[in-house]
Motif scaffolding. Structure first.
Motif, mmCIF file in Angstrom:
data_model
loop_
_atom_site.group_PDB
_atom_site.id
_atom_site.type_symbol
_atom_site.label_atom_id
_atom_site.label_comp_id
_atom_site.label_asym_id
_atom_site.label_seq_id
_atom_site.Cartn_x
_atom_site.Cartn_y
_atom_site.Cartn_z
ATOM 1 N N TYR A 34 -8.831 3.753 4.628
ATOM 2 C CA TYR A 34 -8.378 2.918 3.514
ATOM 3 C C TYR A 34 -9.010 3.343 2.191
ATOM 4 O O TYR A 34 -10.200 3.643 2.139
ATOM 5 N N ASP A 62 5.112 -5.379 12.177
ATOM 6 C CA ASP A 62 5.629 -6.062 10.981
ATOM 7 C C ASP A 62 7.139 -6.228 11.090
ATOM 8 O O ASP A 62 7.701 -7.281 10.754
ATOM 9 N N ILE A 89 -4.801 -9.909 6.947
ATOM 10 C CA ILE A 89 -5.336 -8.833 6.106
ATOM 11 C C ILE A 89 -5.798 -9.390 4.759
ATOM 12 O O ILE A 89 -6.909 -9.093 4.296
ATOM 13 N N ARG A 92 -8.775 1.167 -0.797
ATOM 14 C CA ARG A 92 -8.212 -0.049 -1.386
ATOM 15 C C ARG A 92 -9.279 -0.990 -1.955
ATOM 16 O O ARG A 92 -8.927 -2.058 -2.438
ATOM 17 N N ARG A 132 -8.061 -6.419 11.340
ATOM 18 C CA ARG A 132 -8.387 -5.073 10.857
ATOM 19 C C ARG A 132 -9.909 -4.960 10.743
ATOM 20 O O ARG A 132 -10.498 -5.223 9.686
ATOM 21 N N ASN A 176 6.100 -4.520 4.433
ATOM 22 C CA ASN A 176 6.989 -4.030 5.495
ATOM 23 C C ASN A 176 7.863 -5.168 6.010
ATOM 24 O O ASN A 176 9.076 -5.013 6.196
ATOM 25 N N VAL A 190 2.904 2.841 13.264
ATOM 26 C CA VAL A 190 2.379 1.838 12.321
ATOM 27 C C VAL A 190 3.555 1.051 11.716
ATOM 28 O O VAL A 190 4.529 1.631 11.252
ATOM 29 N N GLY A 191 3.424 -0.260 11.746
ATOM 30 C CA GLY A 191 4.471 -1.084 11.129
ATOM 31 C C GLY A 191 5.461 -1.670 12.115
ATOM 32 O O GLY A 191 6.282 -2.505 11.731
ATOM 33 N N ALA A 200 3.750 0.993 2.545
ATOM 34 C CA ALA A 200 3.117 0.305 3.679
ATOM 35 C C ALA A 200 2.583 -1.032 3.204
ATOM 36 O O ALA A 200 2.826 -1.454 2.068
ATOM 37 N N GLY A 201 1.825 -1.641 4.098
ATOM 38 C CA GLY A 201 1.326 -2.992 3.819
ATOM 39 C C GLY A 201 2.119 -3.938 4.700
ATOM 40 O O GLY A 201 3.349 -4.006 4.614
ATOM 41 N N ALA A 202 1.380 -4.642 5.564
ATOM 42 C CA ALA A 202 2.044 -5.431 6.603
ATOM 43 C C ALA A 202 3.083 -6.404 6.026
ATOM 44 O O ALA A 202 4.213 -6.482 6.513
ATOM 45 N N TYR A 213 -3.649 4.055 1.918
ATOM 46 C CA TYR A 213 -4.387 4.537 3.090
ATOM 47 C C TYR A 213 -3.864 5.905 3.475
ATOM 48 O O TYR A 213 -2.721 6.264 3.171
ATOM 49 N N LEU A 244 0.838 -1.198 0.000
ATOM 50 C CA LEU A 244 0.000 0.000 0.000
ATOM 51 C C LEU A 244 0.870 1.243 0.000
ATOM 52 O O LEU A 244 2.007 1.224 0.494
HETATM 53 O O1 LIG Z 1 -3.635 -2.268 7.759
HETATM 54 C C1 LIG Z 1 -3.181 -2.675 6.682
HETATM 55 O O2 LIG Z 1 -3.841 -3.322 5.894
HETATM 56 C C2 LIG Z 1 -1.805 -2.415 6.305
HETATM 57 O O3 LIG Z 1 -1.171 -3.311 5.820
HETATM 58 C C3 LIG Z 1 -1.256 -1.046 6.558
HETATM 59 C C4 LIG Z 1 -0.088 -1.002 7.497
HETATM 60 O O4 LIG Z 1 1.138 -1.058 6.811
HETATM 61 C C5 LIG Z 1 -0.189 -2.071 8.527
HETATM 62 O O5 LIG Z 1 -1.383 -1.852 9.236
HETATM 63 C C6 LIG Z 1 0.936 -2.134 9.480
HETATM 64 O O6 LIG Z 1 0.875 -3.381 10.099
#
Ligand SMILES: O=C(O)C(=O)C[C@H](O)[C@H](O)CO
Ligand SMILES: Nc1ncnc2c1ncn2[C@@H]1O[C@H](COP(=O)(O)OP(=O)(O)OP(=O)(O)O)[C@@H](O)[C@H]1O
Length: 306
Positions: free
Chosen positions: A112, A267, A147, A114, A179, A42, A263-264, A37-39, A94, A15
């Protein structure tokens, strides 16, 4: 390293993160800080930066954001050959709004953008592509999260396929990443699906608050009894972590650090722990490595990796 060397493969949505540069309602914010981003992405970058050969399987749009994300993977040494480019759907993103609290601190509110993104069209076909098959055939570790199953039916089917058709040499790592915003109106189904994945994984990561929301308890011993199948169970909170392997329990404190971006952290923590396990560190050593890498993530807006 020879091309046939085993690798870690992270599968999920990359993301764009747009973090408001100023606190207050989004309608008043003119400037945003952009980063990857994106778990699972990361985690991939943190794994590669920890010296683990790593690839991502995913999809991005044929747009500037998608190109930025794949450039970032390559810049950090992550194999992006199995990231498909979708000509018809955008890269997901996001926005993080900074909401002032009466005590002067700020809370982050995630918004979000997405729905119908390129990655939400991940499917069993994505995993069966020649590029994805090539990395999955060599994967010693596959890292997934809660996710992806929330993104779409086809993404859920892809994750189901990974569990059902796992290669014998593969360790499956699963970060719960509950989430609620992605499960709105189908929370019960989401909890049941993630519980099922957690039972079937070899390594499970979850925060105390996500464990309470999905499994109904954040008590480490109760959770270990509930999730007896995964060899490793790792529970985190901002102050520390508890990890179980088949025989041992290890408790450890987080590293005291100045926090720039929260955030992250989870991860980066997961990547550090996995790097520890993959390189033969003890449970305690893997936790220490995880906390160090998470602390680096917290101390910077982006370059948490490394
Ligand atoms: O929440 C998500 O879907 C994400 O992947 C965004 C962030 O990078 C994530 O929350 C961090 O863990
Ligand atoms: N304030 C903090 N100070 C020091 N370390 C922290 C702090 N917050 C998080 N960490 C580190 O990150 C790890 C994971 O934290 P936590 O359980 O809060 O995950 P998370 O940040 O909610 O995950 P996510 O990546 O999903 O946002 C902690 O165990 C610790 O190592």
């Amino acid at each position: 390293m020879p091309d046939s060397a085993p690798i870690a493969v992270c599968i999920g949505e990359g993301l764009i993160s747009l973090v408001a540069a100023t606190a207050g309602p989004l309608e008043d914010c003119r400037t945003f800080h952009r980063s990857l981003a994106g778990a699972e992405w990361n985690a991939a970058i943190a794994l590669a930066s920890a010296g683990i050969r790593t690839a991502v399987v995913s999809r991005v749009g044929d747009d500037g954001f998608g190109r930025f994300l794949t450039d970032e993977l390559r810049r950090h040494g992550v194999d992006d050959t199995a990231v498909e480019v979708d000509p018809d759907a955008p890269t997901g993103l996001y926005v993080k709004e900074l909401v002032p609290r009466p005590d002067g601190a700020v809370d982050g509110a995630m918004h979000y953008y997405r729905t119908a993104s390129a990655a939400s069209a991940m499917s069993p076909d994505t995993l069966a592509s020649p590029a994805a098959s090539a990395v999955l055939d060599r994967a010693a570790l596959v890292h997934l999260s809660g996710i992806t199953p929330a993104l779409s039916d086809s993404a859920l089917a892809a994750q189901e396929m990974l569990f059902a058709e796992r290669r014998t040499q593969q360790v499956l790592s699963f970060d719960l990443n509950w989430r609620p915003a992605l499960w709105r109106g189908r929370e019960t189904e989401g909890r049941a699906l993630l519980t099922d994945f957690a039972h079937r994984a070899d390594i499970v990561f979850c925060t105390g608050s996500d464990a309470a929301a999905v499994f109904g308890t954040a008590d480490p011993q109760e959770l270990r009894e509930l999730l007896a199948e995964p060899r490793y169970l790792v529970l985190t909170d901002p102050g520390g972590a508890v990890a179980f392997d088949g025989t041992e329990r290890a408790d450890s404190d987080a590293v005291d650090t100045a926090v720039v971006e929260t955030v992250g952290a989870g991860d980066a923590f997961a990547a550090g722990f996995l790097a520890g396990i993959l390189t033969g560190l003890s449970l305690t050593g893997s936790l220490a490595r995880a906390h160090r890498i998470a602390a680096r993530a917290l101390a910077s807006t982006r370059d948490h990796i490394g």
